[in-house]
Write an enzyme that holds these catalytic residues in place. Sequence first.
Site, mmCIF file in Angstrom:
data_model
loop_
_atom_site.group_PDB
_atom_site.id
_atom_site.type_symbol
_atom_site.label_atom_id
_atom_site.label_comp_id
_atom_site.label_asym_id
_atom_site.label_seq_id
_atom_site.Cartn_x
_atom_site.Cartn_y
_atom_site.Cartn_z
ATOM 1 N N GLU A 1 0.849 -1.193 0.000
ATOM 2 C CA GLU A 1 0.000 0.000 0.000
ATOM 3 C C GLU A 1 0.887 1.246 0.000
ATOM 4 O O GLU A 1 0.417 2.344 0.286
ATOM 5 C CB GLU A 1 -0.982 -0.003 1.171
ATOM 6 C CG GLU A 1 -0.343 -0.111 2.536
ATOM 7 C CD GLU A 1 -1.370 -0.040 3.649
ATOM 8 O OE1 GLU A 1 -2.092 0.963 3.705
ATOM 9 O OE2 GLU A 1 -1.451 -0.986 4.449
ATOM 10 N N CYS B 1 -3.408 -3.573 4.649
ATOM 11 C CA CYS B 1 -2.487 -4.621 5.146
ATOM 12 C C CYS B 1 -2.925 -6.021 4.766
ATOM 13 O O CYS B 1 -2.228 -6.990 5.067
ATOM 14 C CB CYS B 1 -2.371 -4.534 6.664
ATOM 15 S SG CYS B 1 -1.776 -2.947 7.222
ATOM 16 N N THR C 1 3.752 3.953 15.814
ATOM 17 C CA THR C 1 3.545 2.612 15.243
ATOM 18 C C THR C 1 4.163 2.497 13.855
ATOM 19 O O THR C 1 3.968 1.491 13.176
ATOM 20 C CB THR C 1 2.037 2.245 15.166
ATOM 21 O OG1 THR C 1 1.413 3.068 14.172
ATOM 22 C CG2 THR C 1 1.338 2.455 16.496
ATOM 23 N N SER D 1 -10.373 2.132 14.447
ATOM 24 C CA SER D 1 -9.697 1.085 13.668
ATOM 25 C C SER D 1 -9.462 -0.167 14.522
ATOM 26 O O SER D 1 -9.568 -1.288 14.025
ATOM 27 C CB SER D 1 -8.371 1.600 13.083
ATOM 28 O OG SER D 1 -7.383 1.759 14.085
ATOM 29 N N HIS E 1 -2.207 -10.021 12.541
ATOM 30 C CA HIS E 1 -1.709 -8.783 11.933
ATOM 31 C C HIS E 1 -1.265 -7.891 13.096
ATOM 32 O O HIS E 1 -1.993 -7.744 14.078
ATOM 33 C CB HIS E 1 -2.809 -8.108 11.113
ATOM 34 C CG HIS E 1 -2.442 -6.715 10.716
ATOM 35 N ND1 HIS E 1 -1.299 -6.441 10.003
ATOM 36 C CD2 HIS E 1 -3.018 -5.508 10.981
ATOM 37 C CE1 HIS E 1 -1.201 -5.135 9.834
ATOM 38 N NE2 HIS E 1 -2.228 -4.543 10.410
ATOM 39 N N LYS F 1 -4.650 -7.847 22.558
ATOM 40 C CA LYS F 1 -6.045 -7.461 22.844
ATOM 41 C C LYS F 1 -7.008 -8.259 21.976
ATOM 42 O O LYS F 1 -8.081 -8.663 22.427
ATOM 43 C CB LYS F 1 -6.243 -5.978 22.563
ATOM 44 C CG LYS F 1 -5.638 -5.107 23.631
ATOM 45 C CD LYS F 1 -6.015 -3.675 23.430
ATOM 46 C CE LYS F 1 -5.538 -2.893 24.632
ATOM 47 N NZ LYS F 1 -6.007 -1.554 24.690
ATOM 48 N N ASN G 1 5.148 -1.408 12.404
ATOM 49 C CA ASN G 1 4.168 -1.944 11.461
ATOM 50 C C ASN G 1 4.791 -2.081 10.072
ATOM 51 O O ASN G 1 5.426 -1.149 9.574
ATOM 52 C CB ASN G 1 2.951 -0.999 11.404
ATOM 53 C CG ASN G 1 1.719 -1.661 10.780
ATOM 54 O OD1 ASN G 1 1.820 -2.729 10.178
ATOM 55 N ND2 ASN G 1 0.571 -1.018 10.928
ATOM 56 N N SER H 1 -7.215 -2.487 6.764
ATOM 57 C CA SER H 1 -8.233 -1.457 6.995
ATOM 58 C C SER H 1 -9.062 -1.217 5.750
ATOM 59 O O SER H 1 -8.618 -1.430 4.625
ATOM 60 C CB SER H 1 -7.551 -0.154 7.410
ATOM 61 O OG SER H 1 -7.103 -0.259 8.732
HETATM 62 P P1 HMG Z 1 -3.254 6.917 21.534
HETATM 63 O O1 HMG Z 1 -4.700 7.201 21.436
HETATM 64 O O2 HMG Z 1 -2.325 8.054 21.569
HETATM 65 O O3 HMG Z 1 -2.928 5.997 22.751
HETATM 66 O O4 HMG Z 1 -2.817 5.950 20.347
HETATM 67 P P2 HMG Z 1 -3.756 5.744 24.117
HETATM 68 O O5 HMG Z 1 -3.920 7.006 24.843
HETATM 69 O O6 HMG Z 1 -4.995 4.916 23.835
HETATM 70 O O7 HMG Z 1 -2.677 4.845 24.865
HETATM 71 C C1 HMG Z 1 -2.340 3.605 24.342
HETATM 72 C C2 HMG Z 1 -2.249 2.629 25.506
HETATM 73 O O8 HMG Z 1 -1.122 3.021 26.312
HETATM 74 C C3 HMG Z 1 -3.464 2.662 26.453
HETATM 75 O O9 HMG Z 1 -3.690 1.343 26.887
HETATM 76 C C4 HMG Z 1 -2.966 3.506 27.620
HETATM 77 O O10 HMG Z 1 -3.629 3.208 28.849
HETATM 78 C C5 HMG Z 1 -1.521 3.065 27.661
HETATM 79 P P3 HMG Z 1 -5.118 0.642 26.617
HETATM 80 O O11 HMG Z 1 -6.132 1.486 27.281
HETATM 81 O O12 HMG Z 1 -5.319 0.660 25.112
HETATM 82 O O13 HMG Z 1 -4.959 -0.722 27.180
HETATM 83 N N1 HMG Z 1 -0.625 4.024 28.358
HETATM 84 C C6 HMG Z 1 0.365 3.629 29.160
HETATM 85 N N2 HMG Z 1 0.795 2.418 29.561
HETATM 86 C C7 HMG Z 1 1.878 2.353 30.417
HETATM 87 N N3 HMG Z 1 2.506 3.450 30.886
HETATM 88 C C8 HMG Z 1 2.112 4.696 30.520
HETATM 89 C C9 HMG Z 1 1.000 4.831 29.615
HETATM 90 N N4 HMG Z 1 0.372 5.870 29.056
HETATM 91 C C10 HMG Z 1 -0.623 5.368 28.275
HETATM 92 N N5 HMG Z 1 2.760 5.760 30.972
HETATM 93 C C11 HMG Z 1 -3.726 4.406 18.757
HETATM 94 C C12 HMG Z 1 -3.281 4.622 20.187
HETATM 95 C C13 HMG Z 1 -4.031 2.946 18.493
HETATM 96 C C14 HMG Z 1 -5.009 5.229 18.503
HETATM 97 C C15 HMG Z 1 -2.604 4.920 17.817
HETATM 98 O O14 HMG Z 1 -1.416 4.198 18.026
HETATM 99 C C16 HMG Z 1 -2.961 4.857 16.358
HETATM 100 O O15 HMG Z 1 -3.710 5.676 15.822
HETATM 101 N N6 HMG Z 1 -2.374 3.880 15.631
HETATM 102 C C17 HMG Z 1 -2.566 3.711 14.200
HETATM 103 C C18 HMG Z 1 -3.807 2.900 13.895
HETATM 104 C C19 HMG Z 1 -3.668 1.453 14.254
HETATM 105 O O16 HMG Z 1 -2.572 0.928 14.373
HETATM 106 N N7 HMG Z 1 -4.809 0.740 14.367
HETATM 107 C C20 HMG Z 1 -4.788 -0.665 14.666
HETATM 108 C C21 HMG Z 1 -5.970 -1.410 14.041
HETATM 109 S S1 HMG Z 1 -6.162 -1.032 12.312
HETATM 110 C C22 HMG Z 1 -4.902 -1.954 11.545
HETATM 111 O O17 HMG Z 1 -4.299 -2.782 12.145
HETATM 112 C C23 HMG Z 1 -4.617 -1.654 10.111
HETATM 113 C C24 HMG Z 1 -3.327 -0.899 9.841
HETATM 114 O O18 HMG Z 1 -2.226 -1.753 9.975
HETATM 115 C C25 HMG Z 1 -3.362 -0.258 8.458
HETATM 116 C C26 HMG Z 1 -3.666 -1.138 7.245
HETATM 117 O O19 HMG Z 1 -4.480 -2.042 7.245
HETATM 118 O O20 HMG Z 1 -3.082 -0.805 6.188
HETATM 119 C C27 HMG Z 1 -3.126 0.244 10.815
#
Ligand code: HMG
Length: 390
Positions: A79, A111, A152, A201, A233, A242, A276, A309
Amino acid sequence: MNIGIDKISFYTSHYYVDLKTLAEARSVETDKYYIGIGQEKMGIPAPDEDVVTLGASAAYPLMKDGELDDVELLLFATESGIDQSKAAGIYVHGLLEMPSRCRSVELKQACYSGTAAIQLAIGFVARNPTKKALVICSDVARYELGSPGEATQGCGSVAILISANPRIMAIDPESGYHTEDVMDFWRPNYRSEALVDGKYSTMVYIHALLESWKQYAELSGRSLADFNRFCYHIPFTKMAEKAHQKLCRKNKIAIDQEQMQALLEESLRYSRITGNCYSGSMYVGLTSLLDTAEEDLTDQRIGLYSYGSGCVGEFFSGVIQPGYRDHLYADQHRNMLENRSELTYQQYEDIFNYGVPTDGGEYVFPQYKTGPYRFSGISQHKREYESLVD
Ligand code: HMG
């Protein structure tokens, strides 16, 4: 006749950023990345590295071992395409000096396209059992600087040889798959960074998993207890954990952290330090499992969940073949990962902002550390590649 993975080779960039460096720059606690999302490093491609060089470098060990001689189909999943018309795989076909009697095409569905390529390759081999197909999954994961997805990011490529009587993994015929039109992550043609509704996502990823699993279980009659390991993935390693927790809960199976580690941890080791790799992510996980599991996995069934996605999810499975360890590139992978160079924050930002010139002029790019191939320049809008090996 068994059909499946005959060889698997992984490659990532020479450069990486430690997420503690990024955490400092973004004023967040390092543990948010190390523990919260389960990532330690992100692979960053040098300016003379792209999906072609990553892909050709992943397939290079296969070429050197004479494994590509019977390949008549080259499927390039990405992609992060470099051209709207020409398939990136054709550059790779040239660099690897593959036979001209070979079909070559590029596939896209976020992906998921690597898994689509594997399933198409299996169909090709079923019809041409003496021939092989080469699937290359190659991507550079880029999000905007300072965005939640930034930590990521990563890059890498996996080259997978599909054949009859495979030496590594026979892929089971049953598959559950799920397509749904959603906007969780996308990248319009005019942007070089993905847009993402991050939390949404993660929910869609899990929804597609549960739907795919339901079909797979019905078709195969298997339950979660029939698997010795799972590969997911891996956009970030915490996502895989999770997802598996949710799948267990849905199937009314209690799972503690120790059991989770036993089923997943080996498959997460490489992704934790590369980030990733989009289309290749699940296959990076599979390579990590095969290379690093101390236990002999012979005859064990592995559950595989691929997600792209937009979205498409697929749950399928495979059985590890006797003698598989003799056909891995585990030492090469370890060597590559142990000998990378760390970037400072400023070096990371400079590379991030480096853009390929678009004015049609003549450019020769500075040489960074790459694998056997590099993206050496651009002339009249034509990309030029250089082989650094004989
Ligand atoms: P965010 O919103 O900044 O993070 O980004 P958050 O505030 O939700 O924190 C993440 C985790 O860290 C949380 O844990 C916090 O509690 C923890 P959870 O509640 O989830 O269990 N945390 C801590 N832990 C320990 N010590 C600390 C601390 N502070 C916080 N001090 C988000 C998270 C996933 C939104 C971001 O990384 C993102 O946008 N990522 C990109 C999208 C993504 O990867 N999505 C996954 C599913 S979609 C997919 O897999 C397809 C993809 O590969 C693309 C494709 O298909 O081409 C992405």
